[in-house]
Scaffold this motif. Structure first.
Motif, PDB file in Angstrom:
ATOM      1  N   ILE A 170      29.677 119.794  61.334  1.00 45.48           N
ATOM      2  CA  ILE A 170      29.230 118.782  60.786  1.00 45.48           C
ATOM      3  C   ILE A 170      30.971 118.595  61.262  1.00 45.48           C
TER       4      ILE A 170
ATOM      5  N   MET B  63      32.282 102.012  62.495  1.00 45.55           N
ATOM      6  CA  MET B  63      31.379 102.878  61.474  1.00 45.55           C
ATOM      7  C   MET B  63      31.658 102.550  59.999  1.00 45.55           C
TER       8      MET B  63
ATOM      9  N   PHE C  61      32.215  98.580  58.469  1.00 46.88           N
ATOM     10  CA  PHE C  61      30.790  98.988  57.481  1.00 46.88           C
ATOM     11  C   PHE C  61      30.905  99.352  56.876  1.00 46.88           C
ATOM     12  N   LEU C  62      31.298 100.685  56.605  1.00 49.65           N
ATOM     13  CA  LEU C  62      31.400 101.329  55.636  1.00 49.65           C
ATOM     14  C   LEU C  62      31.762 100.849  54.174  1.00 49.65           C
TER      15      LEU C  62
ATOM     16  N   ASN D 238      28.901  94.778  51.383  1.00 50.09           N
ATOM     17  CA  ASN D 238      27.134  95.053  52.098  1.00 50.09           C
ATOM     18  C   ASN D 238      27.313  97.466  51.979  1.00 50.09           C
TER      19      ASN D 238
ATOM     20  N   TRP E 102      39.713 111.181  57.869  1.00 47.94           N
ATOM     21  CA  TRP E 102      38.962 111.789  58.081  1.00 47.94           C
ATOM     22  C   TRP E 102      38.167 112.480  59.663  1.00 47.94           C
TER      23      TRP E 102
ATOM     24  N   LEU F 125      31.383 118.137  53.146  1.00 51.80           N
ATOM     25  CA  LEU F 125      30.474 117.514  54.567  1.00 51.80           C
ATOM     26  C   LEU F 125      29.738 117.091  54.003  1.00 51.80           C
TER      27      LEU F 125
ATOM     28  N   PHE G  27      31.149 114.121  55.415  1.00 52.12           N
ATOM     29  CA  PHE G  27      31.504 114.181  57.193  1.00 52.12           C
ATOM     30  C   PHE G  27      30.258 113.513  57.512  1.00 52.12           C
ATOM     31  N   PHE G  28      29.002 114.027  56.999  1.00 53.81           N
ATOM     32  CA  PHE G  28      27.738 113.685  57.859  1.00 53.81           C
ATOM     33  C   PHE G  28      27.419 112.181  57.333  1.00 53.81           C
ATOM     34  N   ALA G  29      27.337 112.245  56.338  1.00 53.63           N
ATOM     35  CA  ALA G  29      26.491 110.577  55.644  1.00 53.63           C
ATOM     36  C   ALA G  29      27.248 109.743  56.451  1.00 53.63           C
ATOM     37  N   PRO G  30      27.405 109.786  56.991  1.00 60.80           N
ATOM     38  CA  PRO G  30      28.283 107.761  57.560  1.00 60.80           C
ATOM     39  C   PRO G  30      27.459 107.612  59.244  1.00 60.80           C
ATOM     40  N   PHE G  31      27.254 109.235  59.671  1.00 58.24           N
ATOM     41  CA  PHE G  31      27.091 109.669  60.677  1.00 58.24           C
ATOM     42  C   PHE G  31      24.960 109.139  60.981  1.00 58.24           C
TER      43      PHE G  31
ATOM     44  N   TRP H 145      23.820 107.103  58.518  1.00 51.91           N
ATOM     45  CA  TRP H 145      23.299 106.068  58.148  1.00 51.91           C
ATOM     46  C   TRP H 145      23.505 105.069  59.737  1.00 51.91           C
ATOM     47  N   ILE H 146      24.561 105.108  60.455  1.00 55.01           N
ATOM     48  CA  ILE H 146      24.465 104.454  61.665  1.00 55.01           C
ATOM     49  C   ILE H 146      23.415 104.748  62.017  1.00 55.01           C
TER      50      ILE H 146
ATOM     51  N   PHE I  85      21.634  95.942  55.487  1.00 55.16           N
ATOM     52  CA  PHE I  85      21.895  95.497  54.267  1.00 55.16           C
ATOM     53  C   PHE I  85      21.341  95.737  52.888  1.00 55.16           C
TER      54      PHE I  85
ATOM     55  N   VAL J 244      21.162  98.713  50.929  1.00 48.82           N
ATOM     56  CA  VAL J 244      22.624  99.796  50.773  1.00 48.82           C
ATOM     57  C   VAL J 244      23.009  99.975  49.091  1.00 48.82           C
ATOM     58  N   THR J 245      22.589  98.983  48.096  1.00 51.11           N
ATOM     59  CA  THR J 245      22.621  99.131  46.722  1.00 51.11           C
ATOM     60  C   THR J 245      21.265  98.777  46.214  1.00 51.11           C
TER      61      THR J 245
ATOM     62  N   ILE K 156      21.847 102.487  46.472  1.00 52.24           N
ATOM     63  CA  ILE K 156      21.560 103.789  46.916  1.00 52.24           C
ATOM     64  C   ILE K 156      20.674 105.074  46.984  1.00 52.24           C
TER      65      ILE K 156
ATOM     66  N   PHE L  66      19.403 106.308  53.728  1.00 54.22           N
ATOM     67  CA  PHE L  66      20.000 107.036  55.069  1.00 54.22           C
ATOM     68  C   PHE L  66      18.326 106.982  55.716  1.00 54.22           C
TER      69      PHE L  66
ATOM     70  N   TRP M 298      24.190  93.067  63.938  1.00 55.75           N
ATOM     71  CA  TRP M 298      24.616  94.395  63.016  1.00 55.75           C
ATOM     72  C   TRP M 298      23.978  95.612  64.286  1.00 55.75           C
TER      73      TRP M 298
ATOM     74  N   PHE N 238      24.640  99.216  65.740  1.00 52.49           N
ATOM     75  CA  PHE N 238      24.192 100.516  65.218  1.00 52.49           C
ATOM     76  C   PHE N 238      23.848 101.307  66.452  1.00 52.49           C
TER      77      PHE N 238
END
Lengths: 304, 279
Positions: free
Chosen positions: A120, A135, A138-139, A144, A178, B18, B21-25, B27-28, B40, B43-44, B46, B51, B243, B247
């Motif tokens: 990971i 990425m 967008f984060l 949003n 990161w 972890l 590190f993993f959540a953005p992947f 999410w994409i 979008f 997102v809110t 959450i 995900f 978007w 992605f």
């Protein structure tokens, strides 16, 4: 190089000559490409730093002496860009070193899911800077983005992130950290595995706590690895490009105008390749200095 | 009790790290399967909907491959990466052989010439390198994208180290049988350095697949465009933002490498740890 027994033959010189020829035949393609794509550009860069020219019409180059370097002193762009780049590198290093070290400790312990952890934290390292930047665009989106989503979940105020001159540089540093921390962790892990276990065991028997062992034995023994990771991360950060290109356009208010992006813009957008070459010379000298420091560190004998 | 609680707390901290590190992947990838409007909206606040695509659609991938040049870019990148790996391995192995298995005059000088290029930061050489490669007429060619990096000093050093570890006895028998350097190189040395070759090949593939700045300046024409440049321009303000497509593009550009990484993780990690030595 004096030859051992193998070469003590009557036809020694003929054989040596043949070997030299063979060796250069094996080396020729490599050396030729090295000369064309490393040394020739280096020489051109040194020359071009004293010229005024554009890449659209390099034939019309004019010799201007030290003008490009004088411009770097008279205008604020070079200083501001270098300052932003160093600040960027500093923040990256300040995040990557402790976090990478802690992750390496995890990876070095008898954790059940070690393989998963390593996979990971290495995912961002193998992902391209372009995808990571996209990425994080967008984060970090002010309205949003996922990070603002998490912050509002925790009851924190929304942040402008990349649109704020005070936050943009920090945010791209955090993103780069990161991405790179897994790499640092792997380097630290290599260092940790070189630390003799007996030292820690002996200290534990003498009544030292885990923290004392970590702080008084492990950390000092890893000083060489740490310096090494600092140098690598610094050089890497000095050469960052994608964040400025893809996320901030160097802004807001030039706060993220990283030096490589500045060079790119000067040469390929503003068509001021002479000035870009002068900036490149400065960047080259800075990285050269750091690399020489690295070589010296690698050579220096650090005794346990 | 405390002995039990401590590892638990540590594990929770680790789990949180972890997740970061993993959540953005996650999410994409999940966003690439959501309809444009759903991206979008989730997102809110959450929730697990953020995900997970509840009703996954392939629309983004369909329009990505129909509307853009992405397939071409993927193909170009595959060609460049494969070519760069092959040529790097051949050239570095040949050079490493000469430096480790042949005694010759001038070896030290050659070594210094190669050693010095370690100190040259690639990004600082961008402008003159562009002039050299365009001067050779290799602007907007796939060869132009890969050629400056084939003679890789890092690759040479990695293989040189591996070659040095092989015992001399290995080739003695072949030499007595009258084998020349070419035959010794191909049929005695190379079969004994498969792992270092694999490691170097993987690291080269990684750098080639992910490289951006150089392809951006040297391969601008749409036919020659590489994947990272294509992805970068997709999210650019000149295009109508889609978007979902962005992605999907990021997912497609990342997936091959991640799969390769998962399969051959050990060699990847080794190679990267060694590439750190280059700095």
């Amino acid at each position: 190089m004096t030859a051992p027994s193998l070469d003590r033959r009557p036809d020694r010189t003929a054989r040596q000559r043949r070997d030299t020829r063979t060796a250069f035949a094996f080396l020729a393609p490599f050396l030729l490409l090295l000369l064309i794509f490393q040394y020739l550009p280096l020489a051109m860069m040194a020359k071009n730093a004293f010229m005024d020219y554009s890449l659209l019409n390099p034939g019309a180059a004019k010799f201007v002496g030290l003008l490009n370097f004088e411009d770097m002193i008279h205008f604020d762009d070079a200083r501001e860009s270098l300052a932003a780049t160093f600040l960027f590198a500093l923040v990256v290093v300040l995040i990557v070193i402790p976090l990478g070290f802690v992750l390496a400790l995890f990876l070095n312990s008898s954790l059940p899911a070690r393989g998963v952890v390593r996979t990971i934290i290495m995912l961002p390292v193998v992902t391209s800077a372009v995808v990571v930047a996209t990425m994080w665009n967008f984060l970090l989106d002010p309205s949003n983005g996922l990070i603002n989503g998490v912050m509002s979940l925790l009851g924190l105020p929304r942040q402008p992130f990349l649109t704020s001159p005070n936050q943009a540089l920090i945010m791209i540093s955090v993103m780069t950290a990161w991405q790179q921390v897994g790499f640092a962790a792997i380097l630290f892990l290599g260092g940790l595995q070189g630390v003799p276990k007996e030292l820690a065991e002996a200290a534990r028997i003498d009544g030292a706590t885990r923290w004392q062992v970590l702080w008084n034995i492990t950390v000092p023994l890893l000083s060489r690895t740490t310096l090494f990771v600092v140098v690598i991360m610094t050089v890497f950060s000095l050469q960052a490009f994608a964040p400025a290109f893809l996320m901030t356009d160097g802004g807001p208010q030039d706060s993220t105008n990283l030096i490589v992006y500045h060079i790119y813009k000067m040469a390929f957008v503003m068509q001021n390749a002479g000035y870009a070459s002068a900036l490149s010379v400065v960047l080259l000298l800075i990285v050269l200095g750091i690399s020489l420091l690295q070589m010296w560190l690698l050579r220096a004998k650090w005794n346990y | 009790m405390t002995a039990l609680r401590k590892p638990l707390a540590l594990s929770l901290v680790l789990l949180l790290i972890l997740a970061c590190f993993f959540a953005p992947f996650l999410w994409i990838v999940s966003n690439s399967f959501k309809p444009q409007l759903g991206i979008f909206a989730d997102v809110t606040p959450i929730s697990w909907r953020t995900f997970l695509p509840l009703e996954p659609v392939l629309e983004n991938y369909r329009t990505l491959f129909e509307r853009t040049n992405i397939l071409r870019a993927l193909l170009n990148t595959a060609i460049v990466s494969a070519g760069q790996v092959a040529l790097t391995l051949v050239l570095c192995a040949m050079a490493a052989y000469a430096l480790t298995r042949i005694r010759f005059r001038g070896a030290k000088a050659v070594f210094v010439v190669i050693l010095l290029t370690f100190l040259l930061p690639v990004e600082a050489m961008l402008v003159p390198l562009f002039q050299v490669v365009s001067g050779l007429g290799l602007n907007n060619t796939l060869l132009g994208v890969m050629i400056p990096w084939i003679a890789s000093p890092f690759g040479l050093f990695l293989l040189k180290q591996a070659f040095e570890e092989l015992p001399r006895d290995l080739e003695d028998a072949a030499r007595i049988d009258g084998a020349g350097h070419v035959r010794i190189f191909v049929s005695v040395i190379l079969p004994n350095v498969k792992v270092p070759l694999l490691t170097l090949g993987l690291v080269t593939f990684l750098f080639s697949w992910n490289s951006f700045l150089w392809p951006l300046v040297i391969a601008q024409s749409p036919d020659i465009q590489l994947i990272q440049v294509a992805i970068a321009q997709q999210g650019s303000p000149t295009q109508l933002p889609n978007w979902g497509e962005t992605f999907a593009g990021a997912t497609v550009a990342t997936l091959p490498l991640i799969l390769l990484f998962l399969l051959l993780q050990k060699y990847f990690t080794q190679g990267m740890a060694m590439s750190g030595i280059k700095g």
